[in-house]
Design an enzyme around this catalytic site. Structure first.
Site, mmCIF file in Angstrom:
data_model
loop_
_atom_site.group_PDB
_atom_site.id
_atom_site.type_symbol
_atom_site.label_atom_id
_atom_site.label_comp_id
_atom_site.label_asym_id
_atom_site.label_seq_id
_atom_site.Cartn_x
_atom_site.Cartn_y
_atom_site.Cartn_z
ATOM 1 N N SER A 17 16.486 50.927 112.401
ATOM 2 C CA SER A 17 15.262 49.969 111.722
ATOM 3 C C SER A 17 14.075 50.003 112.736
ATOM 4 O O SER A 17 14.095 50.285 114.228
ATOM 5 C CB SER A 17 16.031 48.505 112.563
ATOM 6 N N THR A 64 19.666 43.160 106.736
ATOM 7 C CA THR A 64 19.909 45.087 105.739
ATOM 8 C C THR A 64 21.556 45.045 105.647
ATOM 9 O O THR A 64 22.968 44.401 105.566
ATOM 10 C CB THR A 64 19.142 45.723 106.584
ATOM 11 N N LYS A 68 23.596 42.158 101.896
ATOM 12 C CA LYS A 68 22.797 41.785 101.545
ATOM 13 C C LYS A 68 23.289 40.898 100.132
ATOM 14 O O LYS A 68 22.799 39.912 99.701
ATOM 15 C CB LYS A 68 21.671 43.081 100.785
ATOM 16 N N ALA A 131 25.256 51.466 94.501
ATOM 17 C CA ALA A 131 25.008 49.849 93.625
ATOM 18 C C ALA A 131 25.225 48.871 94.839
ATOM 19 O O ALA A 131 25.509 47.893 94.015
ATOM 20 C CB ALA A 131 26.406 50.282 92.812
ATOM 21 N N ALA A 134 20.393 47.215 97.923
ATOM 22 C CA ALA A 134 19.153 47.217 97.740
ATOM 23 C C ALA A 134 18.579 47.922 96.446
ATOM 24 O O ALA A 134 18.215 48.315 95.571
ATOM 25 C CB ALA A 134 19.197 48.729 99.041
ATOM 26 N N ARG A 155 30.730 55.913 94.011
ATOM 27 C CA ARG A 155 32.322 56.053 94.218
ATOM 28 C C ARG A 155 32.703 56.001 93.708
ATOM 29 O O ARG A 155 33.987 56.380 93.460
ATOM 30 C CB ARG A 155 32.603 56.108 95.922
ATOM 31 N N LYS A 159 34.487 48.596 90.031
ATOM 32 C CA LYS A 159 33.758 47.974 91.106
ATOM 33 C C LYS A 159 32.268 47.473 90.897
ATOM 34 O O LYS A 159 31.622 46.523 91.007
ATOM 35 C CB LYS A 159 33.675 48.891 92.366
ATOM 36 N N TYR A 240 14.896 55.872 105.021
ATOM 37 C CA TYR A 240 14.138 57.004 106.517
ATOM 38 C C TYR A 240 14.425 56.351 107.842
ATOM 39 O O TYR A 240 16.061 56.280 108.031
ATOM 40 C CB TYR A 240 12.932 55.754 106.717
ATOM 41 N N GLY A 263 11.887 56.536 102.597
ATOM 42 C CA GLY A 263 11.543 54.681 102.726
ATOM 43 C C GLY A 263 10.511 54.340 103.287
ATOM 44 O O GLY A 263 11.077 52.875 103.465
HETATM 45 P P1 NAP Z 1 25.218 48.293 100.900
HETATM 46 O O1 NAP Z 1 24.754 47.014 100.206
HETATM 47 O O2 NAP Z 1 26.189 48.658 101.761
HETATM 48 O O3 NAP Z 1 25.321 49.633 99.301
HETATM 49 C C1 NAP Z 1 25.782 51.096 100.187
HETATM 50 C C2 NAP Z 1 25.784 51.322 98.662
HETATM 51 O O4 NAP Z 1 25.457 53.226 98.798
HETATM 52 C C3 NAP Z 1 26.984 51.103 97.779
HETATM 53 O O5 NAP Z 1 27.078 51.508 96.745
HETATM 54 C C4 NAP Z 1 28.046 52.364 98.439
HETATM 55 O O6 NAP Z 1 29.256 52.915 97.881
HETATM 56 C C5 NAP Z 1 27.021 53.444 98.737
HETATM 57 N N1 NAP Z 1 27.184 54.883 99.336
HETATM 58 C C6 NAP Z 1 27.157 54.519 100.429
HETATM 59 N N2 NAP Z 1 27.888 55.536 101.211
HETATM 60 C C7 NAP Z 1 27.634 56.668 100.334
HETATM 61 C C8 NAP Z 1 28.108 57.837 99.942
HETATM 62 N N3 NAP Z 1 28.634 58.459 101.225
HETATM 63 N N4 NAP Z 1 28.471 58.649 98.944
HETATM 64 C C9 NAP Z 1 28.148 57.352 97.975
HETATM 65 N N5 NAP Z 1 27.764 56.692 98.317
HETATM 66 C C10 NAP Z 1 27.853 55.661 98.854
HETATM 67 O O7 NAP Z 1 23.379 49.217 101.257
HETATM 68 P P2 NAP Z 1 22.603 48.381 101.285
HETATM 69 O O8 NAP Z 1 21.877 46.858 101.963
HETATM 70 O O9 NAP Z 1 22.299 48.623 99.600
HETATM 71 O O10 NAP Z 1 20.935 49.684 101.679
HETATM 72 C C11 NAP Z 1 21.501 51.020 101.000
HETATM 73 C C12 NAP Z 1 20.468 51.878 101.970
HETATM 74 O O11 NAP Z 1 18.892 51.872 102.395
HETATM 75 C C13 NAP Z 1 20.205 51.818 103.843
HETATM 76 O O12 NAP Z 1 21.099 52.976 103.878
HETATM 77 C C14 NAP Z 1 19.514 51.068 103.796
HETATM 78 O O13 NAP Z 1 18.459 51.305 105.367
HETATM 79 C C15 NAP Z 1 18.135 51.446 102.437
HETATM 80 N N6 NAP Z 1 17.466 50.422 102.535
HETATM 81 C C16 NAP Z 1 16.448 50.878 102.432
HETATM 82 C C17 NAP Z 1 14.653 49.971 102.329
HETATM 83 C C18 NAP Z 1 13.350 49.760 102.769
HETATM 84 O O14 NAP Z 1 12.648 49.517 103.128
HETATM 85 N N7 NAP Z 1 12.920 51.624 102.716
HETATM 86 C C19 NAP Z 1 15.274 48.405 101.617
HETATM 87 C C20 NAP Z 1 16.383 48.459 101.242
HETATM 88 C C21 NAP Z 1 17.403 49.681 101.833
HETATM 89 P P3 NAP Z 1 30.248 52.265 98.138
HETATM 90 O O15 NAP Z 1 30.955 50.531 97.774
HETATM 91 O O16 NAP Z 1 31.139 52.984 97.857
HETATM 92 O O17 NAP Z 1 30.802 52.386 99.707
#
Ligand code: NAP
Length: 306
Positions: A17, A64, A68, A131, A134, A155, A159, A240, A263
């Site tokens: 972070s 994060t 969320k 999904a 974020a 994947r 869900k 990022y 990001g």
């Molecule tokens: P999250 O709630 O854990 O969701 C992650 C999603 O990605 C889930 O749908 C998960 O699917 C899928 N996923 C995880 N690993 C995968 C893989 N190897 N192949 C395919 N799908 C995969 O996380 P989040 O809070 O949404 O955050 C997601 C990313 O966005 C993070 O890296 C976070 O740091 C980034 N982010 C950046 C910002 C920014 O301001 N730049 C803001 C928010 C988030 P499953 O259900 O199958 O596990």
């Protein structure tokens, strides 16, 4: 301490972070006393560790990966943006101790997308990878941009179907009644080869999964997908890296000369909005971006010294 802004970030893991730098800069610029702590909580301890953090006087916190959606369910009040997305990335601790959940990823994504690309998304198709919390903000943002179709790559498609229905009903409750909802469908990432990206007019691909956060080989399906995309398709990576190196999705897109952004800009925009929500102070984004550049310089000079 009533005038001390004890702020923080809840998630797991947190080592990637850059939020502490942004919020430390914001506190200094605003002339406010306070700090921004990283509060790494493992999933089995979420409720108990959150309760402990609140006891020591936390006034506001970001959320994060992967909490969320959990925090959306734990807080008692929700902002309009939190209701629309069913996800919370910012919580304000009210004077009576109750928690209000907000979502600044939504505006952060839209602002960063508009800053990065001149592309008009109305009536176009967008492909979203992931999904989670974020991705929900991204999907609502795309709906507000009036896209015609959203394809979610995931994947486990089963869900996601209930989440899609919920987002659609939240949106209809929050937006004008005459709005035409986009078609939203979930496709297994291993079935991406079945999508005709030209016929579908895929205009933007957004990586809202953590793929590429760390160095490593890109999954085969991602390389195959990128090969099929139109050359002018814009690529928005939510990921990022702390050392500011290119995350995998951004790197593949740029290697193909496609317009691509990582990001960092979204991070800055959502951080500015979170800070304003907690403190009522609006920090210029230029100040926050400068802190990121300064951080890179510090990182590089410390590497050079080793
Ligand atoms: P999250 O709630 O854990 O969701 C992650 C999603 O990605 C889930 O749908 C998960 O699917 C899928 N996923 C995880 N690993 C995968 C893989 N190897 N192949 C395919 N799908 C995969 O996380 P989040 O809070 O949404 O955050 C997601 C990313 O966005 C993070 O890296 C976070 O740091 C980034 N982010 C950046 C910002 C920014 O301001 N730049 C803001 C928010 C988030 P499953 O259900 O199958 O596990």
């Amino acid at each position: 301490m009533p005038n001390y802004f004890l702020l923080g970030l809840i998630g797991h893991p947190l080592s990637h972070s850059l939020s502490p730098i942004l919020h430390k800069t914001a506190l200094q610029f605003a002339g406010l006393k306070g700090e921004y702590r990283l509060i790494d909580i493992t999933p089995e301890n979420l409720q108990s560790e959150l309760a402990k953090a609140l006891q020591i006087g936390l006034k506001g916190f970001n959320i994060t990966i992967p909490y969320k959606e959990d925090i959306f369910r734990l807080v008692s009040n929700h902002s309009t943006e939190a209701k629309l997305t069913s996800a919370v990335n910012t919580v304000k601790v009210e004077k009576d101790g109750s928690l209000t959940g907000h979502n600044t990823d939504l505006m952060g994504f839209k602002q960063s997308f508009a800053d990065s690309f001149a592309t008009e998304m109305k009536d176009k198709t967008a492909l979203v990878i992931g999904a989670g919390g974020a991705a929900k903000a991204v999907i609502v943002g795309l709906m507000q941009m009036k896209v015609a179709k959203i394809i979610i790559g995931i994947r486990n498609t089963e869900k996601v179907n209930s989440s899609i229905a919920k987002i659609k009903s939240n949106f209809l409750q929050g937006e004008e009644n005459n709005y035409q909802l986009p078609q939203i469908l979930a496709v297994n990432i291993n079935d991406f080869d079945t999508i005709d990206t030209n016929k579908e007019r895929v205009t933007a691909v957004i990586n809202a999964s953590p793929i590429g956060l760390h160095e490593g080989t890109a999954p085969i399906w991602l390389n195959e997908l990128m090969d099929k995309l139109p050359a002018n398709c814009v690529c928005f990576d939510l990921v990022y890296r702390k050392d500011r190196s290119e995350p995998t999705f951004t790197k593949i897109a740029r290697a193909k000369n496609m317009p691509a952004v990582d990001g960092l800009s979204m991070l800055v925009h959502q951080a500015r909005l979170s800070f304003k929500y907690w403190t009522d102070v609006d920090i210029p984004t230029s100040v926050l971006f400068a802190s990121m550049d300064q951080n890179t310089k510090n990182t590089i000079s410390s590497i050079e010294q080793i």
